[in-house]
Design a protein around this motif. Structure first.
Motif, PDB file in Angstrom:
ATOM      1  N   GLY A  92       0.796  -1.226   0.000  1.00 16.03           N
ATOM      2  CA  GLY A  92       0.000   0.000   0.000  1.00 16.03           C
ATOM      3  C   GLY A  92       0.819   1.262   0.000  1.00 16.03           C
ATOM      4  O   GLY A  92       0.497   2.223  -0.694  1.00 16.03           O
ATOM      5  N   TYR A  93       1.919   1.276   0.800  1.00 16.19           N
ATOM      6  CA  TYR A  93       2.734   2.490   0.837  1.00 16.19           C
ATOM      7  C   TYR A  93       3.960   2.419  -0.056  1.00 16.19           C
ATOM      8  O   TYR A  93       4.503   3.446  -0.438  1.00 16.19           O
ATOM      9  CB  TYR A  93       3.131   2.852   2.281  1.00 16.19           C
ATOM     10  CG  TYR A  93       3.818   1.780   3.086  1.00 16.19           C
ATOM     11  CD1 TYR A  93       5.171   1.536   2.963  1.00 16.19           C
ATOM     12  CD2 TYR A  93       3.111   1.028   4.025  1.00 16.19           C
ATOM     13  CE1 TYR A  93       5.807   0.557   3.718  1.00 16.19           C
ATOM     14  CE2 TYR A  93       3.730   0.061   4.793  1.00 16.19           C
ATOM     15  CZ  TYR A  93       5.081  -0.181   4.640  1.00 16.19           C
ATOM     16  OH  TYR A  93       5.702  -1.145   5.390  1.00 16.19           O
ATOM     17  N   LYS A  94       4.377   1.224  -0.420  1.00 17.01           N
ATOM     18  CA  LYS A  94       5.520   1.115  -1.330  1.00 17.01           C
ATOM     19  C   LYS A  94       5.122   1.353  -2.786  1.00 17.01           C
ATOM     20  O   LYS A  94       5.886   1.954  -3.558  1.00 17.01           O
ATOM     21  CB  LYS A  94       6.163  -0.269  -1.199  1.00 17.01           C
ATOM     22  CG  LYS A  94       6.880  -0.522   0.114  1.00 17.01           C
ATOM     23  CD  LYS A  94       7.493  -1.913   0.131  1.00 17.01           C
ATOM     24  CE  LYS A  94       8.273  -2.181   1.413  1.00 17.01           C
ATOM     25  NZ  LYS A  94       8.858  -3.543   1.452  1.00 17.01           N
ATOM     26  N   GLU A  95       3.970   0.870  -3.171  1.00 18.84           N
ATOM     27  CA  GLU A  95       3.541   0.942  -4.575  1.00 18.84           C
ATOM     28  C   GLU A  95       2.186   1.634  -4.756  1.00 18.84           C
ATOM     29  O   GLU A  95       2.001   2.437  -5.667  1.00 18.84           O
ATOM     30  CB  GLU A  95       3.450  -0.472  -5.167  1.00 18.84           C
ATOM     31  CG  GLU A  95       4.758  -1.243  -5.199  1.00 18.84           C
ATOM     32  CD  GLU A  95       5.645  -0.856  -6.377  1.00 18.84           C
ATOM     33  OE1 GLU A  95       5.246   0.035  -7.163  1.00 18.84           O
ATOM     34  OE2 GLU A  95       6.726  -1.443  -6.504  1.00 18.84           O
ATOM     35  N   GLY A  96       1.221   1.298  -3.891  1.00 19.17           N
ATOM     36  CA  GLY A  96      -0.151   1.710  -4.113  1.00 19.17           C
ATOM     37  C   GLY A  96      -0.387   3.206  -4.126  1.00 19.17           C
ATOM     38  O   GLY A  96      -0.881   3.762  -5.124  1.00 19.17           O
ATOM     39  N   ILE A  97      -0.068   3.874  -3.034  1.00 26.34           N
ATOM     40  CA  ILE A  97      -0.304   5.321  -2.970  1.00 26.34           C
ATOM     41  C   ILE A  97       0.550   6.078  -3.986  1.00 26.34           C
ATOM     42  O   ILE A  97       0.032   6.975  -4.673  1.00 26.34           O
ATOM     43  CB  ILE A  97      -0.091   5.844  -1.540  1.00 26.34           C
ATOM     44  CG1 ILE A  97      -1.240   5.364  -0.649  1.00 26.34           C
ATOM     45  CG2 ILE A  97      -0.009   7.373  -1.519  1.00 26.34           C
ATOM     46  CD1 ILE A  97      -1.120   5.777   0.801  1.00 26.34           C
ATOM     47  N   PRO A  98       1.844   5.761  -4.125  1.00 28.18           N
ATOM     48  CA  PRO A  98       2.624   6.461  -5.162  1.00 28.18           C
ATOM     49  C   PRO A  98       2.009   6.338  -6.556  1.00 28.18           C
ATOM     50  O   PRO A  98       1.953   7.316  -7.307  1.00 28.18           O
ATOM     51  CB  PRO A  98       3.991   5.770  -5.096  1.00 28.18           C
ATOM     52  CG  PRO A  98       4.106   5.332  -3.672  1.00 28.18           C
ATOM     53  CD  PRO A  98       2.716   4.889  -3.292  1.00 28.18           C
ATOM     54  N   ARG A  99       1.502   5.156  -6.886  1.00 25.21           N
ATOM     55  CA  ARG A  99       0.899   4.970  -8.215  1.00 25.21           C
ATOM     56  C   ARG A  99      -0.391   5.771  -8.337  1.00 25.21           C
ATOM     57  O   ARG A  99      -0.657   6.392  -9.377  1.00 25.21           O
ATOM     58  CB  ARG A  99       0.630   3.476  -8.460  1.00 25.21           C
ATOM     59  CG  ARG A  99       0.036   3.180  -9.843  1.00 25.21           C
ATOM     60  CD  ARG A  99      -0.159   1.687 -10.072  1.00 25.21           C
ATOM     61  NE  ARG A  99       1.120   1.022 -10.259  1.00 25.21           N
ATOM     62  CZ  ARG A  99       1.609   0.062  -9.463  1.00 25.21           C
ATOM     63  NH1 ARG A  99       0.919  -0.319  -8.397  1.00 25.21           N
ATOM     64  NH2 ARG A  99       2.761  -0.501  -9.728  1.00 25.21           N
ATOM     65  N   MET A 100      -1.198   5.773  -7.297  1.00 21.35           N
ATOM     66  CA  MET A 100      -2.440   6.545  -7.350  1.00 21.35           C
ATOM     67  C   MET A 100      -2.159   8.040  -7.445  1.00 21.35           C
ATOM     68  O   MET A 100      -2.858   8.766  -8.160  1.00 21.35           O
ATOM     69  CB  MET A 100      -3.304   6.228  -6.125  1.00 21.35           C
ATOM     70  CG  MET A 100      -4.033   4.901  -6.226  1.00 21.35           C
ATOM     71  SD  MET A 100      -5.333   4.686  -4.963  1.00 21.35           S
ATOM     72  CE  MET A 100      -4.336   4.272  -3.522  1.00 21.35           C
ATOM     73  N   LEU A 101      -1.135   8.512  -6.739  1.00 25.19           N
ATOM     74  CA  LEU A 101      -0.815   9.944  -6.799  1.00 25.19           C
ATOM     75  C   LEU A 101      -0.474  10.380  -8.223  1.00 25.19           C
ATOM     76  O   LEU A 101      -0.900  11.449  -8.677  1.00 25.19           O
ATOM     77  CB  LEU A 101       0.350  10.254  -5.855  1.00 25.19           C
ATOM     78  CG  LEU A 101       0.022  10.266  -4.362  1.00 25.19           C
ATOM     79  CD1 LEU A 101       1.295  10.449  -3.545  1.00 25.19           C
ATOM     80  CD2 LEU A 101      -0.987  11.358  -4.029  1.00 25.19           C
TER      81      LEU A 101
END
Length: 318
Positions: A92-101
């Motif tokens: 979630g914090y390694k890939e998920g949020i950065p990708r959504m941003l």
């Protein structure tokens, strides 16, 4: 639009630790010019929008309790840690949020991020980045605890500690609140009003914001969703991405039809470790592009919706 790496470089965040299906068959031809906020004759929103869309991005990963619910069977023996489940949350914090941003930047929209205090304490640079990129930081409790069973003082400290963590890390003072699984207690709204909050989202009873009186003051409800929510549909019901798209599209189409004569709001919710997967981000992109093809649709943070509701004399009061 600069990608996330370029943004971090410009914001001097690169050195901070803790941060690093084509759906054409569903899409229709644009009905009008892309996403305009020009006031239409039937608009019921004070700013001229025909329909307002609110996107949530939950920041929870890293703050979960030991052996929290996950896609893995809940059969771990006591005394052991579910290590694969831990990596699911780390995504979630390694890939998920950065990708959504990056996706929100490409789409040109701003969202509301509901932040768990313990989660952002472990990833402060990412929390700061969310705010630095123009998104709202809303409170989501200090941890995943169920606050409805807490005493008045315990719950007040629980809410305040989470809000203080957001303020200290991001510089943003949260004015919105979301309880764990929406389960607030009898005292929650009174506490939120006392602490300076303006709205909460733990209510599914309407498709538009409304106002209630708490401690003899106006308090806004910005309705949430479980119908267009990845944790319910994708994780809970094992929807495929095209099913998620189809359901959310049908929701929008009906609300857009109603918005010709009524104030309407659509809510969509994404969670860091679910909505941030490649397939879901691609699906979200296609869905939002479809929505943006309709005249009079605007995307707003929930604090912006709350402000509009407070200033609009036509807002429903309960």
């Amino acid at each position: 639009m600069a990608n996330r790496r370029e943004f971090i470089k410009k914001s001097s965040l690169a050195g901070l630790a803790g941060v690093g299906i084509p759906l054409a068959a569903f899409t229709a031809a644009p009905q009008a010019k892309k996403g305009t906020e020009t006031k239409s004759e039937g608009s019921k929103w004070a700013d001229g929008s025909r329909l307002v869309v609110s996107v949530s991005m939950q920041f929870e990963a890293g703050g979960q309790p030991d052996n929290a619910e996950s896609p893995f069977p809940q059969n771990m023996q006591k005394g052991y840690t579910d290590l694969p489940a831990e990596t699911w949350y780390q995504y979630g914090y390694k890939e998920g949020i950065p990708r959504m941003l990056d996706n929100w930047d490409r789409l040109g929209i701003k969202v509301t991020s509901h932040m768990v205090g313990t989660a952002i304490l472990k990833n402060p640079a990412l929390a700061r980045e969310i705010v630095d990129r123009g998104h709202e930081a809303a409170a989501h409790g200090m941890s995943w605890s169920s606050q409805y069973s807490m005493s008045y003082e315990e719950e007040k400290k629980f809410i305040k500690d989470g809000a203080d963590a957001i303020r200290e890390i991001t510089g943003f003072t949260p004015v919105g609140y979301n309880a764990n699984w929406l389960r607030r207690g009898e005292n929650t709204l009174k506490i939120l009003q006392e602490l300076g909050f303006k709205y909460h989202i733990d209510d599914l009873s309407r498709d538009e914001p409304f106002i209630t009186m708490v401690n003899s003051k106006d308090f806004v409800i910005v309705p949430y969703t479980i119908r267009c929510n990845d944790i319910v549909l994708i994780e809970g019901k094992n929807f495929s991405v095209d099913q998620f798209f189809s359901q959310a599209k049908a929701e929008f189409d009906q609300l857009y039809l109603e918005s010709e004569n009524r104030k309407r709001q659509m809510s969509i919710s994404f969670h860091d470790r679910i909505g941030g997967t490649p397939q879901m981000v691609q699906t979200a992109h296609e869905l939002i592009k479809y929505i943006q093809s309709h005249q009079g649709v605007s995307f707003k943070r929930k604090d912006e919706i709350a402000e509009l509701a407070l200033k609009d004399k036509t807002t429903i009061r309960e």
